[in-house]
Design a protein around this motif. Structure first.
Motif, PDB file in Angstrom:
ATOM      1  N   VAL A   1       0.824  -1.189  -0.048  1.00 22.60           N
ATOM      2  CA  VAL A   1       0.046  -0.039   0.048  1.00 22.60           C
ATOM      3  C   VAL A   1       0.786   1.201   0.075  1.00 22.60           C
ATOM      4  N   THR A   2       0.445   2.113  -0.864  1.00 20.75           N
ATOM      5  CA  THR A   2       1.420   3.427  -1.000  1.00 20.75           C
ATOM      6  C   THR A   2       0.247   4.714  -1.243  1.00 20.75           C
ATOM      7  N   ASP A   3       0.568   5.717  -0.961  1.00 17.41           N
ATOM      8  CA  ASP A   3      -0.159   6.790  -1.492  1.00 17.41           C
ATOM      9  C   ASP A   3      -0.033   7.262  -2.983  1.00 17.41           C
ATOM     10  N   LEU A   4       1.133   6.715  -3.438  1.00 16.54           N
ATOM     11  CA  LEU A   4       1.718   6.867  -5.079  1.00 16.54           C
ATOM     12  C   LEU A   4       0.861   5.954  -5.927  1.00 16.54           C
ATOM     13  N   PRO A   5       0.308   6.622  -6.988  1.00 16.68           N
ATOM     14  CA  PRO A   5      -0.534   5.863  -7.881  1.00 16.68           C
ATOM     15  C   PRO A   5       0.492   4.970  -8.739  1.00 16.68           C
TER      16      PRO A   5
ATOM     17  N   VAL B   1       0.770   1.434 -11.807  1.00 16.51           N
ATOM     18  CA  VAL B   1      -0.021   0.628 -12.648  1.00 16.51           C
ATOM     19  C   VAL B   1      -0.884  -0.421 -11.843  1.00 16.51           C
ATOM     20  N   TRP B   2      -0.296  -0.800 -10.690  1.00 20.21           N
ATOM     21  CA  TRP B   2      -1.030  -1.883  -9.810  1.00 20.21           C
ATOM     22  C   TRP B   2      -2.223  -1.356  -9.078  1.00 20.21           C
ATOM     23  N   ALA B   3      -2.169  -0.048  -8.732  1.00 19.92           N
ATOM     24  CA  ALA B   3      -3.293   0.545  -7.946  1.00 19.92           C
ATOM     25  C   ALA B   3      -3.489   1.961  -8.136  1.00 19.92           C
ATOM     26  N   GLU B   4      -4.633   2.725  -8.151  1.00 18.48           N
ATOM     27  CA  GLU B   4      -4.468   4.011  -8.432  1.00 18.48           C
ATOM     28  C   GLU B   4      -4.545   4.997  -7.085  1.00 18.48           C
ATOM     29  N   ASN B   5      -4.928   4.403  -6.048  1.00 16.28           N
ATOM     30  CA  ASN B   5      -4.777   5.155  -4.568  1.00 16.28           C
ATOM     31  C   ASN B   5      -4.961   4.138  -3.486  1.00 16.28           C
ATOM     32  N   CYS B   6      -4.705   4.423  -2.203  1.00 13.35           N
ATOM     33  CA  CYS B   6      -4.892   3.341  -1.222  1.00 13.35           C
ATOM     34  C   CYS B   6      -5.642   2.662  -1.123  1.00 13.35           C
ATOM     35  N   GLU B   7      -6.814   3.097  -1.379  1.00 14.01           N
ATOM     36  CA  GLU B   7      -8.389   2.282  -1.300  1.00 14.01           C
ATOM     37  C   GLU B   7      -8.192   1.149  -2.368  1.00 14.01           C
ATOM     38  N   ALA B   8      -7.867   1.460  -3.470  1.00 15.53           N
ATOM     39  CA  ALA B   8      -7.716   0.355  -4.314  1.00 15.53           C
ATOM     40  C   ALA B   8      -6.269  -0.679  -4.182  1.00 15.53           C
ATOM     41  N   TYR B   9      -5.316  -0.008  -3.647  1.00 16.96           N
ATOM     42  CA  TYR B   9      -4.323  -0.959  -2.973  1.00 16.96           C
ATOM     43  C   TYR B   9      -4.667  -1.925  -2.154  1.00 16.96           C
ATOM     44  N   ILE B  10      -5.642  -1.361  -1.074  1.00 14.53           N
ATOM     45  CA  ILE B  10      -6.152  -2.232   0.044  1.00 14.53           C
ATOM     46  C   ILE B  10      -7.138  -3.258  -0.555  1.00 14.53           C
ATOM     47  N   GLU B  11      -8.076  -2.743  -1.346  1.00 13.35           N
ATOM     48  CA  GLU B  11      -9.051  -3.898  -2.029  1.00 13.35           C
ATOM     49  C   GLU B  11      -8.451  -4.975  -2.841  1.00 13.35           C
ATOM     50  N   LYS B  12      -7.543  -4.543  -3.656  1.00 12.57           N
ATOM     51  CA  LYS B  12      -6.557  -5.433  -4.520  1.00 12.57           C
ATOM     52  C   LYS B  12      -5.945  -6.416  -3.537  1.00 12.57           C
TER      53      LYS B  12
ATOM     54  N   THR C   1       5.257   7.252   2.869  1.00 13.28           N
ATOM     55  CA  THR C   1       4.397   7.145   1.615  1.00 13.28           C
ATOM     56  C   THR C   1       3.302   6.703   1.977  1.00 13.28           C
ATOM     57  N   VAL C   2       2.708   6.786   3.228  1.00 15.87           N
ATOM     58  CA  VAL C   2       1.425   6.109   3.319  1.00 15.87           C
ATOM     59  C   VAL C   2       0.763   7.074   4.411  1.00 15.87           C
ATOM     60  N   SER C   3      -0.563   7.702   4.358  1.00 12.65           N
ATOM     61  CA  SER C   3      -1.066   8.531   5.276  1.00 12.65           C
ATOM     62  C   SER C   3      -1.734   7.970   6.340  1.00 12.65           C
ATOM     63  N   ASP C   4      -2.144   8.764   7.476  1.00  8.82           N
ATOM     64  CA  ASP C   4      -2.723   7.979   8.706  1.00  8.82           C
ATOM     65  C   ASP C   4      -4.016   7.120   8.090  1.00  8.82           C
ATOM     66  N   GLU C   5      -5.037   7.750   7.453  1.00  4.78           N
ATOM     67  CA  GLU C   5      -6.186   6.851   7.255  1.00  4.78           C
ATOM     68  C   GLU C   5      -6.012   5.561   6.801  1.00  4.78           C
ATOM     69  N   PRO C   6      -5.217   5.315   5.508  1.00  6.92           N
ATOM     70  CA  PRO C   6      -4.965   3.883   5.209  1.00  6.92           C
ATOM     71  C   PRO C   6      -4.100   3.153   6.050  1.00  6.92           C
ATOM     72  N   LEU C   7      -3.236   3.753   6.813  1.00  5.65           N
ATOM     73  CA  LEU C   7      -2.505   3.201   7.792  1.00  5.65           C
ATOM     74  C   LEU C   7      -3.683   2.599   9.060  1.00  5.65           C
ATOM     75  N   GLN C   8      -4.660   3.404   9.442  1.00  6.70           N
ATOM     76  CA  GLN C   8      -5.438   2.899  10.450  1.00  6.70           C
ATOM     77  C   GLN C   8      -6.194   1.826   9.703  1.00  6.70           C
ATOM     78  N   LYS C   9      -6.697   1.676   8.526  1.00  7.38           N
ATOM     79  CA  LYS C   9      -7.520   0.804   8.057  1.00  7.38           C
ATOM     80  C   LYS C   9      -6.836  -0.417   8.082  1.00  7.38           C
ATOM     81  N   ILE C  10      -5.605  -0.125   7.678  1.00  9.10           N
ATOM     82  CA  ILE C  10      -4.787  -1.559   7.546  1.00  9.10           C
ATOM     83  C   ILE C  10      -4.677  -2.299   8.851  1.00  9.10           C
TER      84      ILE C  10
END
Ligand SMILES: [Zn+2]
Length: 437
Positions: free
Chosen positions: A153-157, A159-170, A195-204
């Motif tokens: 998971v990273t905030d950077l888009p 070719v694998w995923a365009e945003n954190c939500e997509a990274y997590i979902e995939k 490279t990863v903000s608070d919200e996705p880290l909490q979700k992870i």
């Protein structure tokens, strides 16, 4: 007479657990992919008959080495950008190349190259962090090596995923498909605090707790990273990860070259793990993990090569030696990181960090038969007073002759049994052509 799949008679067996024990003229008994006995060869010959029997008269048998942090597919970028600072290396070389070239085929061929190198060097399990984790998992499965493929998971888009939500979902979809796989596990792998903000880290964290998955992340790799984060948030990155509730026994922090004594004490209390990558840290001049202090405080410290773009090899023998030598230099104490400690970092400590200590990391009855044989008859490792000393301080990975994962032989007298070297070499040459542009 009990009939079993494989008997391995060996000159020495170093089980790693119990610690500091080396058996001489013993036999490892393997059946259905597991170690079912370990006993003197004389007795083994009376009690067991193997469908396959190996006589390794000059060899030491060890648990397969565990590379607790790597980026397998990046092996295709070995040597493409050397001798640079971490951020220059990432921002001006590696990230642009990744944006341009990384796709399924890149990850497939890069993973194959890494897996071939790791098997030939005695690594039987690797903890990976890269895009298209399902491709790396498929290649590991195909070639029979054990792997923890990180759900990156990273905030950077990319070719694998365009945003954190997509990274997590995939990532979750990959986890779902692989959750009952006997050789593959899927820790979460947020790239780094910067490279990863608070919200996705909490979700992870929430998901990792629910699914009982470890979290594998780069932390405190360089001083620069800490200064930048302090400027931005007023906090050291480690403190931010505590505030987000991430640091507990399922947390795997890679690098940790910048640690105060208070941070070491607090981290030890948490039960979290460190993966030390000494050669990558040396090459990028990132700093030094105070390994002896961390171990003395009670932290479990495992060992990794990091990717071949910053090492530049996936050689766990080299990594053990560097960890032992560098650990002594930093501690100012030659008794720090003795050979056995370095070997434990590359085996059982890795298994503990990855939550696999009941399965691998030592040659213990009941565990999976992830085993390597090292030929110590080479002049370079003669005479043998202490096999562990030879393995850590003198042997090269080219002395690994045979490798088994879950009882299946992946290297037979230096030959890969599941990978065609010539085909692989051709594919890699094509990538070299493309990337060199
Ligand atoms: Zn890394």
């Amino acid at each position: 007479m009990t009939v079993v799949d494989t008997l391995i008679h060996a000159r020495w067996i170093i089980p790693v657990e119990p610690e500091s024990v080396t058996y001489e003229h013993h036999t490892l008994v393997v059946d259905n992919g597991r170690i079912v006995d370990l006993l003197p060869t004389e007795l083994a010959k009376q009690q067991y008959r193997g469908t396959t029997t190996e006589n390794l008269e000059n060899h030491a048998l060890l648990p397969g080495l565990i590379n607790s942090h790597t980026h397998a597919a990046m092996t295709l970028m070995r040597g493409i950008a050397d001798d640079l600072h971490l951020m220059d290396w990432l921002e001006n070389h590696i990230w642009p190349l990744e944006q341009k070239w990384v796709n399924e085929a890149f990850v497939k061929d890069g993973s194959d190259l890494a897996i071939a190198e790791m098997i030939r060097g005695g690594t039987t399990c690797f903890n990976d962090m890269y895009f298209f984790p399902e491709i790396t998992a498929a290649q590991a499965n195909h070639h029979g090596i054990r792997a923890c493929v990180g759900l990156i998971v990273t905030d950077l888009p990319t070719v694998w995923a365009e945003n954190c939500e997509a990274y997590i979902e995939k990532g979750l979809a990959v986890h779902d498909r692989l959750r009952h796989h006997p050789l593959i596990s899927t820790p979460f792998a947020p790239h780094a605090p910067y490279t990863v903000s608070d919200e996705p880290l909490q979700k992870i964290k929430t998901l990792a707790d629910e699914l009982e998955l470890p979290i594998h992340i780069h932390v405190h790799e360089t001083l620069h990273e800490i200064e930048q984060q302090q400027e931005k948030t007023g906090q050291r990155p480690l403190q931010r990860l505590y505030d987000l509730g991430l640091i507990d026994p399922s947390f795997i922090a890679v690098h940790m070259t910048q640690l105060t004594d208070d941070e070491i004490a607090r981290f030890a209390e948490s039960g979290a793990h460190i993966v030390h990558c000494p050669e990558s840290n040396l090459k990028l001049a990132s700093g030094f993990c105070p390994v002896a202090k961390c171990i003395a405080a009670g932290i479990n410290v495992a060992l990794g090569t990091d990717g071949a773009a910053s090492n530049n090899d996936l050689d766990m023998f080299g990594e053990m030696r560097t960890a032992a030598l560098l650990g002594k230099a930093i501690a100012g104490d030659p008794s720090a990181i003795p050979a056995m400690t370095a070997l434990r970092m590359a085996t059982i400590n890795g298994a503990k960090a990855l939550g696999l200590e009941n399965e691998i990391g030592s040659l213990s009855i009941g565990k999976a038969a992830d085993v390597i044989a090292v030929d110590l008859s080479h002049l370079e490792t003669q005479p043998v007073y202490c096999p562990v000393s030879q393995i850590v301080y003198a042997a090269s990975r080219q002395q690994v002759t045979d490798v088994w994962v879950a009882g299946k032989r992946l290297l037979k007298q230096r030959h890969l049994t599941t990978i065609n070297d010539d085909e692989l070499r051709l594919k890699v040459a094509e990538w070299r052509q493309r990337l060199a542009g």
